[in-house]
Design a protein around this motif. Structure first.
Motif: not given
Ligand code: CTP
Ligand code: CA
Length: 223
Positions: A32-39, A102-116, A124-130
């Motif tokens: 999960i990301g966003n369109h910030s260019s960093g410029k 900064v992303a406000d939320y991240k996936p609660e768990t990261i799948a070990d394998q590619k999700i089929k 996808i359940r999200l939890t707050k980032t710091q």
């Protein structure tokens, strides 16, 4: 020393800048990301180095390059990595400018394998980032802290709430009102929001917005 300081008003200062987006992993191949260019953050880093500062640039994933002397580039991916890098360098910083999206939320768990691909819907359940900047605000001593905000409604009210909640010196409020202002552009229209004052600027290149921000910070040191 004295004659140099007129041209290099940030000489002797350490400035930490966060820039770009963060990517929050879903599985080994997705995020999960966003369109910030960093410029904006990179322009501030460049301008601060030109004004004599030692710069630590903590950057999420971008296509930008920077090779100036006096810029220490630390590349990160996730909000947690940006948090860790920022904390590690906070003590010696005189100024922090948080230009990262900064992303406000991240996936609660990261799948070990590619999700089929399977069912018709996928949750996808999200939890707050710091909140990096808020954490810095809680630890703030001599440091000047500057945050960014992009609001679609109640702009000033929301910007002032961030100013207080994060213990900032001022907020750079990005205006969405004008075409040309925003994420992927080379120009921005901003206001500097203080508790009892607002300074508004016209649409201009991000390189010039960077200088306006640094001039405001130089004023803070002169107070
Ligand atoms: N910020 C941060 N860490 C986060 C979220 C935001 O350091 N996890 C910083 C940004 O770099 C910016 C400021 O906080 O300088 C405001 O970010 P913004 O997204 O506008 O505010 P939020 O507090 O995340 O609130 P919301 O997105 O709900 O408006
Ligand atoms: Ca946010």
């Amino acid at each position: 020393e004295d004659h140099l300081s007129a041209f290099l008003p940030l000489k002797g200062k350490q400035i930490m800048i966060t820039a770009g987006p963060t990517y929050e992993a879903i599985d080994p191949v997705r995020f999960i990301g966003n369109h910030s260019s960093g410029k904006m953050g990179y322009e501030i880093a460049r301008a601060a180095a030109n004004l004599g500062a030692k710069v630590i640039l903590i950057s999420g994933p971008t296509h930008l390059q920077i090779s100036e002397d006096h810029i220490h580039l630390i590349k990160v991916v996730s909000a947690q990595e940006m948090y860790d890098a920022t904390m590690a360098h906070f003590e010696k910083a005189d100024v922090v400018i948080a230009a990262a999206a900064v992303a406000d939320y991240k996936p609660e768990t990261i799948a070990d394998q590619k999700i089929k691909k399977a069912d018709e819907t996928l949750t996808i359940r999200l939890t707050k980032t710091q909140d990096i900047l808020r954490s810095l605000g809680e630890r703030k001593r001599q440091q000047k802290l500057i945050g960014f905000a992009l609001e679609t409604n109640n702009e000033l009210e929301n910007a002032r709430a961030k100013l207080q909640k994060k213990n900032l010196d001022f907020v750079v409020l990005n205006s969405l009102q004008d075409k040309g202002a925003g994420f992927q552009n080379d120009t921005n229209k901003v206001s500097f929001v203080f508790q009892d004052e607002v300074k508004s600027f016209g649409l201009k290149p991000k390189s010039e917005v960077a200088v306006d921000i640094l001039n405001e910070i130089i004023n803070l040191f002169d107070e």
